[in-house]
Design a protein around this motif. Sequence first.
Motif, PDB file in Angstrom:
ATOM      1  N   GLY A  78       2.796  -1.540   5.181  1.00  0.00           N
ATOM      2  CA  GLY A  78       2.994  -0.493   6.173  1.00  0.00           C
ATOM      3  C   GLY A  78       2.130   0.729   5.912  1.00  0.00           C
ATOM      4  O   GLY A  78       1.234   0.712   5.069  1.00  0.00           O
ATOM      5  N   ASP A  79       2.408   1.794   6.623  1.00  0.00           N
ATOM      6  CA  ASP A  79       1.551   2.974   6.608  1.00  0.00           C
ATOM      7  C   ASP A  79       1.818   3.845   5.380  1.00  0.00           C
ATOM      8  O   ASP A  79       2.918   4.360   5.189  1.00  0.00           O
ATOM      9  N   VAL A  80       0.804   3.982   4.536  1.00  0.00           N
ATOM     10  CA  VAL A  80       0.830   4.911   3.405  1.00  0.00           C
ATOM     11  C   VAL A  80      -0.530   5.592   3.356  1.00  0.00           C
ATOM     12  O   VAL A  80      -1.482   5.156   4.004  1.00  0.00           O
ATOM     13  N   GLY A  81      -0.640   6.657   2.590  1.00  0.00           N
ATOM     14  CA  GLY A  81      -1.924   7.313   2.427  1.00  0.00           C
ATOM     15  C   GLY A  81      -2.922   6.388   1.750  1.00  0.00           C
ATOM     16  O   GLY A  81      -2.550   5.508   0.960  1.00  0.00           O
ATOM     17  N   ASP A  82      -4.211   6.581   2.049  1.00  0.00           N
ATOM     18  CA  ASP A  82      -5.228   5.681   1.506  1.00  0.00           C
ATOM     19  C   ASP A  82      -5.289   5.725  -0.018  1.00  0.00           C
ATOM     20  O   ASP A  82      -5.479   4.698  -0.676  1.00  0.00           O
ATOM     21  N   GLY A  83      -5.140   6.920  -0.594  1.00  0.00           N
ATOM     22  CA  GLY A  83      -5.145   7.019  -2.051  1.00  0.00           C
ATOM     23  C   GLY A  83      -3.985   6.264  -2.666  1.00  0.00           C
ATOM     24  O   GLY A  83      -4.141   5.535  -3.655  1.00  0.00           O
ATOM     25  N   ARG A  84      -2.808   6.429  -2.070  1.00  0.00           N
ATOM     26  CA  ARG A  84      -1.623   5.721  -2.554  1.00  0.00           C
ATOM     27  C   ARG A  84      -1.790   4.212  -2.396  1.00  0.00           C
ATOM     28  O   ARG A  84      -1.367   3.434  -3.258  1.00  0.00           O
ATOM     29  N   ALA A  85      -2.433   3.780  -1.308  1.00  0.00           N
ATOM     30  CA  ALA A  85      -2.655   2.348  -1.085  1.00  0.00           C
ATOM     31  C   ALA A  85      -3.531   1.754  -2.187  1.00  0.00           C
ATOM     32  O   ALA A  85      -3.268   0.655  -2.688  1.00  0.00           O
ATOM     33  N   ILE A  86      -4.583   2.483  -2.585  1.00  0.00           N
ATOM     34  CA  ILE A  86      -5.443   1.994  -3.668  1.00  0.00           C
ATOM     35  C   ILE A  86      -4.661   1.960  -4.976  1.00  0.00           C
ATOM     36  O   ILE A  86      -4.771   1.006  -5.758  1.00  0.00           O
ATOM     37  N   GLU A  87      -3.859   2.998  -5.213  1.00  0.00           N
ATOM     38  CA  GLU A  87      -3.048   3.036  -6.430  1.00  0.00           C
ATOM     39  C   GLU A  87      -2.101   1.838  -6.485  1.00  0.00           C
ATOM     40  O   GLU A  87      -1.924   1.215  -7.539  1.00  0.00           O
ATOM     41  N   MET A  88      -1.499   1.486  -5.351  1.00  0.00           N
ATOM     42  CA  MET A  88      -0.609   0.327  -5.305  1.00  0.00           C
ATOM     43  C   MET A  88      -1.378  -0.961  -5.579  1.00  0.00           C
ATOM     44  O   MET A  88      -0.886  -1.858  -6.270  1.00  0.00           O
ATOM     45  N   ALA A  89      -2.598  -1.052  -5.037  1.00  0.00           N
ATOM     46  CA  ALA A  89      -3.415  -2.250  -5.258  1.00  0.00           C
ATOM     47  C   ALA A  89      -3.792  -2.415  -6.725  1.00  0.00           C
ATOM     48  O   ALA A  89      -4.105  -3.524  -7.165  1.00  0.00           O
TER      49      ALA A  89
END
Length: 300
Positions: free
Chosen positions: A202-213
Amino acid sequence: MVSIAKQQVVQVTLPRRSSRAQFFELLSVVLDPDMNVNCRRIHFDFSLVADWGIGAIATMSNLIEILRKADVKISYGGFQTCPAGAFLEQTGFYQRYLDNDEAFRRGATRHMLPLELVDYERSHAYIENRLKPWLESALDWEEGQGASIEVCMKEIFNNIVDHSMVDVGCAIACADPKRRLIDICATDLGVGIPANVKKKIGDVGDGRAIEMACAQGFTTRSVPGNRGEGLHTLLRNVVDLNRGEVLLFSGRGYVIKSRLKGNETLSVGTNKIGYPGTLISITLDPKSVARPQVEEAFEW
């Protein structure tokens, strides 16, 4: 830096130094907010280029490949007065984009492994036959000393397929004698890590998305042998094991993790301007790269 005429011709005077801010400004002019090309013709003026790193070369390669895919007519100028002409030649940029004769592509030197487009199917061969021998020769490493870096590069190319949905990336490496550091950079033209992560969670900030990856076990789509360990392994091997630095730029997000200066630092955030695809940059101090563990002989 940039001017745009009504007929959608973009004139770009490239910056003297390769600061991130200036390159993101360049991307914002050539690409619209949705990362689509917004011009039909573009001219790059290299006359001021003096102090670039390989990250700038990789970014320019990424941008040019995007423009080519969009059938944009590209021209170049300013090389007669360009202070960094020798560097552009050493990196292989000049030969790849300005000299179409494949026979004159520059080979690797002690300080530079030139820019190369690498498709996933031959990425492991590139690492085994090009990158690994170059590292061992350039840095006088003993056999096996670069094993953790070899693993990192394989995971980077796994990431290109897993997150970016493309099969081709560009790679370049440099042993910088002034900084006494190794830089290895890889980019791709894919959808980017944040866009692919958001499809799953779902929708999260791009920085947070990379951190999750980058979290252990996280994956969006697997290739054989990839169990969601790729970016986590990259950060662990470069930063934790070898006290280096990793920069990840993708979409509008970034993650920067480092132990180059001793204490570990982590920066996660979002840029106003997006990066098309993904850029992964590794920086290492050769003196800090872990030596292989030697098993002692067991005697009765």
